[in-house]
Design a protein around this motif. Structure first.
Motif, PDB file in Angstrom:
ATOM      1  N   PRO A  86       9.002 -10.943  16.407  1.00  0.00           N
ATOM      2  CA  PRO A  86      10.186 -11.019  15.453  1.00  0.00           C
ATOM      3  C   PRO A  86      10.784  -9.761  15.441  1.00  0.00           C
ATOM      4  N   GLY A  87      12.012  -9.794  15.446  1.00  0.00           N
ATOM      5  CA  GLY A  87      12.775  -8.769  15.240  1.00  0.00           C
ATOM      6  C   GLY A  87      13.308  -8.002  16.398  1.00  0.00           C
ATOM      7  N   GLN A  88      12.896  -8.453  17.727  1.00  0.00           N
ATOM      8  CA  GLN A  88      13.107  -7.799  19.036  1.00  0.00           C
ATOM      9  C   GLN A  88      14.283  -8.882  19.719  1.00  0.00           C
ATOM     10  N   GLY A  89      14.602  -9.709  18.978  1.00  0.00           N
ATOM     11  CA  GLY A  89      15.575 -10.669  19.573  1.00  0.00           C
ATOM     12  C   GLY A  89      16.974 -10.555  18.833  1.00  0.00           C
ATOM     13  N   ILE A  90      17.737 -11.545  19.103  1.00  0.00           N
ATOM     14  CA  ILE A  90      19.300 -11.840  18.648  1.00  0.00           C
ATOM     15  C   ILE A  90      19.339 -12.917  17.742  1.00  0.00           C
ATOM     16  N   GLU A  96      18.889  -5.721  30.453  1.00  0.00           N
ATOM     17  CA  GLU A  96      19.732  -4.446  29.861  1.00  0.00           C
ATOM     18  C   GLU A  96      20.110  -4.358  28.598  1.00  0.00           C
ATOM     19  N   TYR A  97      19.920  -5.343  27.624  1.00  0.00           N
ATOM     20  CA  TYR A  97      19.900  -5.353  26.226  1.00  0.00           C
ATOM     21  C   TYR A  97      19.057  -4.464  25.537  1.00  0.00           C
ATOM     22  N   THR A 115      23.171   7.668  22.129  1.00  0.00           N
ATOM     23  CA  THR A 115      23.661   7.855  23.526  1.00  0.00           C
ATOM     24  C   THR A 115      24.356   6.778  24.065  1.00  0.00           C
ATOM     25  N   GLY A 116      24.646   5.911  23.136  1.00  0.00           N
ATOM     26  CA  GLY A 116      25.341   4.549  23.829  1.00  0.00           C
ATOM     27  C   GLY A 116      27.138   4.921  24.360  1.00  0.00           C
ATOM     28  N   GLU A 117      27.118   4.139  25.256  1.00  0.00           N
ATOM     29  CA  GLU A 117      28.656   4.129  25.608  1.00  0.00           C
ATOM     30  C   GLU A 117      29.731   3.492  24.704  1.00  0.00           C
ATOM     31  N   GLU A 118      30.718   4.050  24.542  1.00  0.00           N
ATOM     32  CA  GLU A 118      31.823   3.071  23.925  1.00  0.00           C
ATOM     33  C   GLU A 118      32.369   2.269  24.759  1.00  0.00           C
ATOM     34  N   TYR A 156      27.682  -6.470  23.909  1.00  0.00           N
ATOM     35  CA  TYR A 156      26.438  -7.483  24.412  1.00  0.00           C
ATOM     36  C   TYR A 156      26.121  -8.510  23.119  1.00  0.00           C
ATOM     37  N   VAL A 157      25.891  -7.863  22.004  1.00  0.00           N
ATOM     38  CA  VAL A 157      25.521  -8.982  21.193  1.00  0.00           C
ATOM     39  C   VAL A 157      26.499  -9.953  20.689  1.00  0.00           C
ATOM     40  N   ASN A 158      27.673  -9.309  20.654  1.00  0.00           N
ATOM     41  CA  ASN A 158      28.809 -10.300  20.383  1.00  0.00           C
ATOM     42  C   ASN A 158      29.194 -11.319  21.441  1.00  0.00           C
TER      43      ASN A 158
END
Length: 233
Positions: free
Chosen positions: A93-97, A131-132, A143-146, A165-167
């Motif tokens: 729990p907590g590792q999903g969307i 990749e998520y 360090t994530g890209e915009e 990705y989440v959206n």
């Protein structure tokens, strides 16, 4: 003869005390050279040869080196959870969307239909792309890209690859949310007040909801079900 013997005894005693004094001075000098900071004046300074060929500048450098090594040895979320594919069974729990299905008021299967439940169910799905977790690590590390921007109240906000990705995932679920809610209403309306008004009953319902959605949506997998509102009257 007695006079010569007395003189010899005095000489030996003097030599003994002199040797003891020299030993004390030598030991004190060694202790000073080893323990005293290099900022203190010394006749010469000791150097140390390290196996790696690098000599830390201070004890703080050694501590920082050890700390850095420990931090770098800890596996990232992506290394802990996935390799090239995702196994939903190992996710916690907590590792999903999470997707909120909204508040529902449903009549229960009680005589006369006088009982009903007000419930809000949040479903946590396993992501469909490994990749998520890489994107999550980058987001947490800064360090994530915009990837683009979104407009809120006339102001544009930068959106990261992780947020994108989440959206997109939530949009996919929202397109089939009507089917999910239809299944949930059918399931819950078949329950009586006595069946779901206990801790054991709620846990059983939680498991049934997860199995129902997973069967209805074979391309997705629910790893946890949350009741954020649960009122039975």
């Amino acid at each position: 003869m007695k006079k010569i013997a007395g003189t010899g005894k005095k000489i030996m005693t003097g030599v003994f005390y002199l040797a003891a004094l020299v030993t004390m001075i030598t030991n004190g000098l060694l202790v000073y050279l080893v323990l005293a900071p290099d900022s203190f004046p010394k006749p010469f300074y000791l150097t140390y040869q390290y196996p790696s060929g690098e000599v830390p500048n201070s004890a703080a450098d050694v501590s920082n080196t050890e700390h850095t090594t420990n931090v770098e040895s800890e596996p990232s979320i992506s290394e802990q959870v996935v390799s090239t594919t995702i196994n939903p069974e190992v996710l916690s729990p907590g590792q999903g969307i999470t997707v909120d299905t909204g508040v529902m008021i449903i009549n229960l299967a009680d005589p006369g239909g006088r009982r009903y439940i007000k419930v809000n169910i949040v479903l946590e799905f396993a992501p469909t792309d490994p990749e998520y977790y890489t994107l999550m690590d980058e987001e947490l590390n800064g360090t994530g890209e915009e990837e683009g921007s979104s407009s809120h109240g006339g102001e544009e906000e930068t959106v990261s690859a992780f947020e994108t990705y989440v959206n997109e995932f939530k949009t996919q679920i929202s397109n089939v949310l009507f089917a999910i809610n239809d299944s949930l209403i059918t399931l819950i309306s078949s329950k009586s007040y006595e069946e779901i008004n206990t801790v054991e009953g709620k846990e059983a319902l939680r498991q049934e909801v997860a199995e129902l959605v997973n069967n209805r949506l074979p391309n997705y997998h629910v790893i946890q079900v949350y009741f954020t509102e649960f009122v039975v009257q």
